[in-house]
Enzyme design. Structure first.
Site, PDB file in Angstrom:
ATOM      1  N   CYS A 130      10.198  10.444  -2.661  1.00 25.03           N
ATOM      2  CA  CYS A 130      10.331   9.761  -3.947  1.00 25.03           C
ATOM      3  C   CYS A 130      11.380  10.512  -4.768  1.00 25.03           C
ATOM      4  O   CYS A 130      11.403  11.741  -4.753  1.00 25.03           O
ATOM      5  CB  CYS A 130       8.980   9.744  -4.654  1.00 25.03           C
ATOM      6  SG  CYS A 130       9.115   9.202  -6.362  1.00 25.03           S
ATOM      7  N   GLU A 149      -2.188  -8.135   7.818  1.00 30.45           N
ATOM      8  CA  GLU A 149      -2.519  -7.739   9.196  1.00 30.45           C
ATOM      9  C   GLU A 149      -3.444  -8.728   9.887  1.00 30.45           C
ATOM     10  O   GLU A 149      -4.128  -8.376  10.848  1.00 30.45           O
ATOM     11  CB  GLU A 149      -3.120  -6.329   9.170  1.00 30.45           C
ATOM     12  CG  GLU A 149      -2.085  -5.328   8.702  1.00 30.45           C
ATOM     13  CD  GLU A 149      -2.551  -3.892   8.728  1.00 30.45           C
ATOM     14  OE1 GLU A 149      -3.730  -3.654   8.420  1.00 30.45           O
ATOM     15  OE2 GLU A 149      -1.737  -3.020   9.050  1.00 30.45           O
ATOM     16  N   LYS A 150      -3.442  -9.993   9.411  1.00 32.96           N
ATOM     17  CA  LYS A 150      -4.409 -10.936   9.998  1.00 32.96           C
ATOM     18  C   LYS A 150      -4.092 -11.295  11.443  1.00 32.96           C
ATOM     19  O   LYS A 150      -4.944 -11.784  12.162  1.00 32.96           O
ATOM     20  CB  LYS A 150      -4.572 -12.175   9.128  1.00 32.96           C
ATOM     21  CG  LYS A 150      -3.320 -12.955   8.842  1.00 32.96           C
ATOM     22  CD  LYS A 150      -3.643 -14.125   7.921  1.00 32.96           C
ATOM     23  CE  LYS A 150      -2.395 -14.776   7.371  1.00 32.96           C
ATOM     24  NZ  LYS A 150      -1.638 -13.866   6.493  1.00 32.96           N
ATOM     25  N   ARG A 182       0.866  -1.184   0.000  1.00 36.38           N
ATOM     26  CA  ARG A 182       0.000   0.000   0.000  1.00 36.38           C
ATOM     27  C   ARG A 182       0.902   1.233   0.000  1.00 36.38           C
ATOM     28  O   ARG A 182       2.126   1.099   0.091  1.00 36.38           O
ATOM     29  CB  ARG A 182      -0.923   0.000   1.225  1.00 36.38           C
ATOM     30  CG  ARG A 182      -0.162   0.074   2.529  1.00 36.38           C
ATOM     31  CD  ARG A 182      -1.085   0.161   3.732  1.00 36.38           C
ATOM     32  NE  ARG A 182      -0.315   0.070   4.959  1.00 36.38           N
ATOM     33  CZ  ARG A 182      -0.836   0.067   6.174  1.00 36.38           C
ATOM     34  NH1 ARG A 182      -2.137   0.148   6.332  1.00 36.38           N
ATOM     35  NH2 ARG A 182      -0.071  -0.016   7.243  1.00 36.38           N
ATOM     36  N   TRP A 228       3.124  -5.877  13.431  1.00 38.06           N
ATOM     37  CA  TRP A 228       4.246  -5.398  12.625  1.00 38.06           C
ATOM     38  C   TRP A 228       5.547  -5.230  13.392  1.00 38.06           C
ATOM     39  O   TRP A 228       6.537  -4.793  12.833  1.00 38.06           O
ATOM     40  CB  TRP A 228       3.863  -4.092  11.911  1.00 38.06           C
ATOM     41  CG  TRP A 228       3.048  -3.140  12.739  1.00 38.06           C
ATOM     42  CD1 TRP A 228       1.695  -3.000  12.708  1.00 38.06           C
ATOM     43  CD2 TRP A 228       3.519  -2.204  13.730  1.00 38.06           C
ATOM     44  NE1 TRP A 228       1.281  -2.043  13.610  1.00 38.06           N
ATOM     45  CE2 TRP A 228       2.388  -1.534  14.250  1.00 38.06           C
ATOM     46  CE3 TRP A 228       4.780  -1.869  14.230  1.00 38.06           C
ATOM     47  CZ2 TRP A 228       2.478  -0.549  15.233  1.00 38.06           C
ATOM     48  CZ3 TRP A 228       4.882  -0.885  15.206  1.00 38.06           C
ATOM     49  CH2 TRP A 228       3.732  -0.246  15.696  1.00 38.06           C
ATOM     50  N   CYS A 242      11.959  10.090  -8.164  1.00 44.86           N
ATOM     51  CA  CYS A 242      11.747   9.912  -9.606  1.00 44.86           C
ATOM     52  C   CYS A 242      11.874  11.260 -10.326  1.00 44.86           C
ATOM     53  O   CYS A 242      11.928  12.319  -9.691  1.00 44.86           O
ATOM     54  CB  CYS A 242      10.373   9.296  -9.842  1.00 44.86           C
ATOM     55  SG  CYS A 242       9.024  10.475  -9.668  1.00 44.86           S
ATOM     56  N   GLU A 258      -6.751   5.672  15.898  1.00 44.72           N
ATOM     57  CA  GLU A 258      -6.312   4.273  15.815  1.00 44.72           C
ATOM     58  C   GLU A 258      -5.428   3.955  17.009  1.00 44.72           C
ATOM     59  O   GLU A 258      -4.570   4.760  17.392  1.00 44.72           O
ATOM     60  CB  GLU A 258      -5.431   4.037  14.584  1.00 44.72           C
ATOM     61  CG  GLU A 258      -6.141   3.838  13.289  1.00 44.72           C
ATOM     62  CD  GLU A 258      -5.140   3.475  12.189  1.00 44.72           C
ATOM     63  OE1 GLU A 258      -4.127   2.806  12.474  1.00 44.72           O
ATOM     64  OE2 GLU A 258      -5.360   3.879  11.050  1.00 44.72           O
ATOM     65  N   ASN A 301      -4.796   8.203   4.313  1.00 41.98           N
ATOM     66  CA  ASN A 301      -4.522   7.518   5.574  1.00 41.98           C
ATOM     67  C   ASN A 301      -3.036   7.622   5.889  1.00 41.98           C
ATOM     68  O   ASN A 301      -2.202   7.231   5.077  1.00 41.98           O
ATOM     69  CB  ASN A 301      -4.891   6.029   5.494  1.00 41.98           C
ATOM     70  CG  ASN A 301      -4.896   5.371   6.858  1.00 41.98           C
ATOM     71  OD1 ASN A 301      -5.709   5.714   7.717  1.00 41.98           O
ATOM     72  ND2 ASN A 301      -3.972   4.451   7.084  1.00 41.98           N
ATOM     73  N   GLU A 302      -2.730   8.169   7.039  1.00 39.89           N
ATOM     74  CA  GLU A 302      -1.333   8.248   7.491  1.00 39.89           C
ATOM     75  C   GLU A 302      -0.379   8.663   6.367  1.00 39.89           C
ATOM     76  O   GLU A 302       0.467   7.877   5.929  1.00 39.89           O
ATOM     77  CB  GLU A 302      -0.887   6.913   8.089  1.00 39.89           C
ATOM     78  CG  GLU A 302      -1.583   6.583   9.391  1.00 39.89           C
ATOM     79  CD  GLU A 302      -0.966   5.378  10.116  1.00 39.89           C
ATOM     80  OE1 GLU A 302      -0.234   4.608   9.481  1.00 39.89           O
ATOM     81  OE2 GLU A 302      -1.241   5.230  11.314  1.00 39.89           O
ATOM     82  N   CYS A 344       4.029   8.146  -5.848  1.00 37.62           N
ATOM     83  CA  CYS A 344       4.940   9.284  -5.746  1.00 37.62           C
ATOM     84  C   CYS A 344       4.105  10.500  -5.357  1.00 37.62           C
ATOM     85  O   CYS A 344       3.143  10.829  -6.057  1.00 37.62           O
ATOM     86  CB  CYS A 344       5.601   9.493  -7.113  1.00 37.62           C
ATOM     87  SG  CYS A 344       6.210  11.169  -7.347  1.00 37.62           S
TER      88      CYS A 344
HETATM   89  C1  GAL Z   1      -1.685   2.003  10.952  1.00 39.46           C
HETATM   90  C2  GAL Z   1      -2.524   2.044   9.695  1.00 39.46           C
HETATM   91  C3  GAL Z   1      -3.620   1.001   9.706  1.00 39.46           C
HETATM   92  C4  GAL Z   1      -3.073  -0.321  10.164  1.00 39.46           C
HETATM   93  C5  GAL Z   1      -2.448  -0.152  11.524  1.00 39.46           C
HETATM   94  C6  GAL Z   1      -1.921  -1.442  12.104  1.00 39.46           C
HETATM   95  O1  GAL Z   1      -0.435   2.543  10.734  1.00 39.46           O
HETATM   96  O2  GAL Z   1      -3.113   3.306   9.515  1.00 39.46           O
HETATM   97  O3  GAL Z   1      -4.175   0.903   8.421  1.00 39.46           O
HETATM   98  O4  GAL Z   1      -2.138  -0.770   9.236  1.00 39.46           O
HETATM   99  O5  GAL Z   1      -1.376   0.733  11.418  1.00 39.46           O
HETATM  100  O6  GAL Z   1      -1.308  -1.246  13.351  1.00 39.46           O
END
Ligand code: GAL
Length: 672
Positions: A163, A359-360, A116, A319, A165, A311, A154-155, A120
């Site tokens: 970038c 992200e499962k 995702r 992650w 290029c 969030e 988003n973020e 650029c």
């Molecule tokens: C954020 C992102 C979300 C999701 C989340 C997972 O950085 O906006 O879409 O990926 O992390 O922790």
């Protein structure tokens, strides 16, 4: 105070909910989702964040039917929608038609489709496609009864902040043209007399791609500025569409806490509401201190206005190398910590745990196990508790202490070829903030030039890059009796990263009454002893300076190492200078400053217990420790009500269990 109690969206109380990605599920599941959202007390869902391919399956194909049905369903269940413009993940058809929109690294590698944020920021094709999608969404859903907030992209800057290029290069040259006019201006600013870097025209300039050796630092600094601005242009383009087609509904884009790549002062000015995504690590016992810092920053970005925690993880993320879950009660404690520092929303990534995709294994409000799970029970319980705190929404925190944060200086500080690569802004800032946090002192962040009248103490842990105007601003503050404390390696360069000549910290020399003869950084593991006038010994690490006083009193001197006997900490009236990094001992110096400035803590609390005020009427007490903590309460709070446990009146001392929280409300708060 009551005039300040405006809701950020039309939804009253504290928002509760999370990212909802229904495009990952068959439609039969949606009805269950809506029902369960109601059961959990969810009041807002962020929808459509990664739905571009679903909304626009081909260049001229649009599919809004599913979103129409979804918004109707959510609306019918009393769930308001934070509707995303869905532009953070361009679909495969767009990428294949225009591979040039994929971002390129400094080494010339084009990043592929399959994740995702693969675009650029300067790509005209990407920007036009993003604006077109935003326009289609805004035209269709402006004024929709479910939509309470617009969520741009988003973020920004997640995964890709820059970038290299040809399109970015051309955009960079345009940006430089606006800044410097022509090559002469740029040559002067970039100091291109060094290493034969002179340019005849701006057309000869390129982004700072990987080069044989150190790249021109001003080129790198301007690149940081440009990259923040290039992404901001993407945001502005989408926001302009929303302002035109959907006026009256607030607009936000979710930030990533104290994030280096984007100058959030500039960004926040273009949002109606600040929102943040926060992922403190449950494996770090001190994570709550960093979290508090980030939340104070979010509150400060719009001058103290409440903000949205958009969030966070209900339990583990997916992650980190090792993803430790949150102990029972920890997500509650950390959520209320955000509320205590100005959040009017507690939202999560994500509502329903994914079956497939990267992200499962990320936790969700509704885990894989379904409703027969600890996670779900906590989601439901917490939703109910949050409703009990509705009166907190809109309340503002009043701080008497401010910390100066300047992204320009941060970027410049962390360029290469400095006296020490160990001087990093977050690490320099952290002990100063932690000292205030430990003492329950409320603190705001301020940008250079902000109004300082409300602050008794202003801290500048580091201002490596210091414009003369910023130095004058700090000087005027100290000259009128403000307590100013500047940290080491400050006042070194101007806005072009050129040294202020004549002895550092030249623009602050008069205010502070000191001059640095030479910087004396310490290698990893080395420390130096510093003695205060009363004989107390402190430890400096990372950084020391050969410091001389011109018109200041030494407050502490080096007692070991090559600088023995020289001043380490000085003051000239109310203007203090720390010429070394005192790490965890910074608080020993700040104690004197805070006492002289008569800054009052919110409350004296035992170690690990946070005390935070929101508005005149609410006091939050949060026990981050793993033992029960006893907190002495002053009379005005002894008769308050704990909104989380209305049957209890705390009395003169209140005991909080491990991870325990009390939210005290005074019957008739005094006007502040
Ligand atoms: C954020 C992102 C979300 C999701 C989340 C997972 O950085 O906006 O879409 O990926 O992390 O922790």
């Amino acid at each position: 105070m009551s005039g300040e109690r405006q809701h950020l969206t039309r939804v009253p109380g504290l928002l509760y909910g999370g990212d909802y990605n229904p495009e990952q599920w068959p439609e039969e599941v949606w009805a269950e989702d809506a029902k369960l959202m109601r059961e959990a007390g969810v009041t807002m869902a962020t929808v459509g964040v990664f739905a571009w391919a679903r909304l626009q399956p081909g260049p001229e194909e649009w599919d809004f039917g599913w979103l129409d049905r979804l918004l109707e369903l959510l609306d019918a269940h009393g769930v308001a929608v934070d509707l995303a413009t869905a532009t953070a993940s361009p679909p495969a058809w767009l990428v294949r038609a225009h591979p040039e929109l994929l971002p390129v690294t400094a080494d010339g590698v084009r990043l592929e489709f399959g994740s995702r944020q693969h675009y650029c920021p300067s790509s005209p094709v990407y920007r036009a496609a993003a604006v077109r999608l935003t326009r289609a969404l805004a035209a269709r859903y402006a004024g929709h009864p479910a939509v309470a907030l617009w969520h741009v992209h988003n973020e920004y800057g997640d995964h890709v902040t820059e970038c290299f290029c040809p399109e970015s290069a051309a955009d960079f040259r345009r940006w430089l043209g606006r800044r410097y006019g022509d090559a002469d201006g740029l040559n002067a600013a970039w100091g291109t007399g060094f290493w034969s870097q002179h340019y005849r025209t701006l057309d000869e300039v390129e982004p700072p791609r990987t080069a044989p050796g150190p790249v021109n630092p001003t080129q790198l600094l301007d690149w940081r500025r440009f990259c923040s601005d290039a992404l901001l242009e993407c945001y502005r383009a989408e926001r302009a569409v929303l302002a035109e087609l959907a006026p009256g509904t607030p607009v936000t884009t979710n930030f990533m806490s104290m994030f280096k790549a984007l100058d959030y002062w500039k960004w926040a000015a273009e949002e109606d509401v600040v929102s943040d995504d926060a992922y403190p690590d449950p494996a770090d016992p001190q994570a709550y201190v960093g979290a508090a810092l980030n939340y104070d920053l979010m509150r400060s970005l719009k001058g103290g206005a409440p903000w949205l925690l958009l969030e966070q993880a209900p339990s583990a993320v997916s992650w980190r190398p090792v993803n430790v879950p949150k102990l029972p009660g920890l997500q509650r404690l950390w959520s209320l910590q955000a509320v205590s520092r100005g959040a009017d929303a507690v939202m999560y990534f994500q509502w329903r745990a994914s079956r497939a995709g990267a992200e499962k294994f990320h936790s969700a409000m509704l885990p894989h196990r379904g409703t027969d799970s600890r996670g779900w029970r906590e989601s439901v319980r917490f939703g109910a508790e949050l409703r009990q705190l509705a009166a907190v929404a809109g309340g503002r925190t009043r701080a008497e202490t401010a910390i100066v944060l300047d992204w320009d200086s941060w970027w410049a500080l962390e360029l290469d070829d400095r006296p020490s690569a160990r001087m990093r802004w977050p690490e320099l800032l952290r002990p100063w903030y932690a000292a205030l946090h430990r003492r329950s002192i409320a603190v705001d962040f301020v940008p250079p030039g902000a109004e300082l009248a409300q602050y008794r103490v202003v801290l500048a842990p580091n201002l490596y890059l210091l414009r003369q105007t910023t130095a004058d601003w700090l000087g005027a503050y100290a000259a009128t009796g403000g307590h100013l404390v500047c940290g080491p390696f400050s006042g070194v360069v101007d806005e072009h990263d050129h040294i202020h000549l004549g002895g550092y910290p030249a623009p602050l020399r008069e205010t502070l009454g000191v001059v640095v003869d030479e910087y004396w950084p310490l290698p990893e593991g080395a420390t130096t002893t510093v003695t205060l006038a009363d004989g107390r010994e402190l430890t400096a690490s990372r950084w020391t300076e050969w410091l001389e006083t011109i018109d200041a009193q030494p407050v502490a001197r080096y007692a070991s190492g090559p600088l023995t006997g020289l001043p380490a900490v000085t003051r000239r009236g109310t203007a203090w200078y720390l010429g070394c990094d005192l790490g965890p001992d910074t608080g020993a110096v700040l104690d004197t400053v805070l006492a002289e400035a008569r800054v009052r803590p919110v409350l004296d609390t035992p170690e690990g217990v946070e005390a935070t005020r929101r508005g005149p009427g609410h006091l939050f007490l949060l026990n981050h420790g793993d033992h029960p903590a006893e907190i002495d309460l002053p009379e005005e709070w002894a008769t308050a009500t704990d909104l989380l446990d209305p049957a209890r009146t705390p009395g003169p001392a209140l005991t909080l269990g491990p991870l325990g929280v009390a939210v005290l409300q005074r019957p008739t708060p005094p006007t502040e």
